[in-house]
Design an enzyme around this catalytic site. Structure first.
Site, PDB file in Angstrom:
ATOM      1  N   ARG A 119     -21.655  -1.975   4.112  1.00 52.13           N
ATOM      2  CA  ARG A 119     -20.934  -3.343   4.098  1.00 52.13           C
ATOM      3  C   ARG A 119     -21.206  -3.934   5.569  1.00 52.13           C
ATOM      4  O   ARG A 119     -21.051  -3.657   6.431  1.00 52.13           O
ATOM      5  CB  ARG A 119     -19.546  -3.263   3.615  1.00 52.13           C
ATOM      6  N   ARG A 155       0.812  -1.298  -0.079  1.00 55.70           N
ATOM      7  CA  ARG A 155      -0.063   0.185   0.233  1.00 55.70           C
ATOM      8  C   ARG A 155       0.862   1.380  -0.035  1.00 55.70           C
ATOM      9  O   ARG A 155       0.355   2.586   0.031  1.00 55.70           O
ATOM     10  CB  ARG A 155      -0.932   0.108   1.207  1.00 55.70           C
ATOM     11  N   ARG A 209     -10.288   6.671   4.732  1.00 52.38           N
ATOM     12  CA  ARG A 209      -9.433   5.779   4.162  1.00 52.38           C
ATOM     13  C   ARG A 209      -9.090   5.972   2.741  1.00 52.38           C
ATOM     14  O   ARG A 209      -8.133   5.489   1.947  1.00 52.38           O
ATOM     15  CB  ARG A 209     -10.203   4.462   4.364  1.00 52.38           C
TER      16      ARG A 209
END
Ligand code: AMP
Length: 219
Positions: A127, A88, A171
């Site tokens: 989610r 990442r 995020r």
């Protein structure tokens, strides 16, 4: 074969990685799942990582790289790995090159799953994930009360602490700042495959497999 899945949070990397694991016989390794396992087991790493995870920030490279190195050194990786959520950052990508080289493996391709930001916020704030296998569901688009997989036997679904709307935005911002530059890095290296991540899951899986087939044939 060794693959990396790149893409913003909520782009479906986890779902597609699980499908590719089955289709291609690879081992699915998700850095987020490894951190959550540490959290659940109350390890020192879990306690340290939680501080960053709940704020939508990246866990520091040194901790993340050590955790991945330890995972990739285990003997259960035989035919290859599909990495989801790692690397990442640039430092992690460099560490991955070194890990691959030192174990005599090579990174074959990087699939970049592309989903616009507007879609991500809606997806993540609804989610729910299985507490056992981490398979994702959605309150509106894929509603289940418990995990339907035979291995999980009705395990409960929960909302991840970092899937709240404010954290999702953080995020996403982290993704654009720290992870998106890796797309260019792998593009320059000639192993990047861009796949549209919007639409039915089966279509996204087919697009991944077709892109891989074409790429591997041309190599
Ligand atoms: P994920 O399940 O991939 O969305 O990851 C959940 C959280 O775990 C991220 O928001 C980060 O806080 C942390 N995390 C997962 N993978 C990494 C990584 N490669 N580097 C740093 N932090 C990570």
């Amino acid at each position: 074969m060794n693959l990396v899945l790149l893409g913003p949070p909520g782009s479906g990397k986890g779902t597609q990685a699980k499908r590719l694991q089955k289709r291609l016989g690879l081992l699915h390794v998700a850095s987020g799942d490894l951190f959550r396992e540490n959290l659940k087991n109350d390890t020192e790493l879990g306690t340290e990582a939680r501080e960053y995870m709940v704020r939508g920030k990246l866990v520091p490279d040194a901790l993340t790289i050590d955790m991945l190195r330890e995972r990739l050194d285990r003997p259960d990786i035989t035919t290859g790995v599909v990495l989801d959520g790692f690397p990442r950052t640039l430092a992690q990508a460099e560490a991955l090159d070194e890990m691959m080289a030192s174990t005599g493996r090579a990174l074959d391709a990087v699939l970049s799953i592309e989903v616009p930001d507007e879609e991500i916020v809606g997806r993540l704030s609804g989610r729910l994930v299985c507490a056992k296998c981490q398979l994702p569901f959605h309150q509106t688009f894929n509603p289940f009360k418990s995990c339907p997989s035979s291995e999980c036997e009705g395990e409960h679904l929960y909302q991840r602490e970092d899937d709240r709307a404010e954290t999702v935005r953080e995020r996403l911002e982290t993704y654009h700042r720290q992870t998106a530059p890796l797309v260019d890095r792998y593009q320059t290296r000639g192993c990047l495959l861009r796949v549209p991540g919007v639409g039915p899951l089966d279509d996204v899986t087919s697009a991944c497999v077709e892109a891989l087939d074409r790429f591997l044939e041309l190599r």
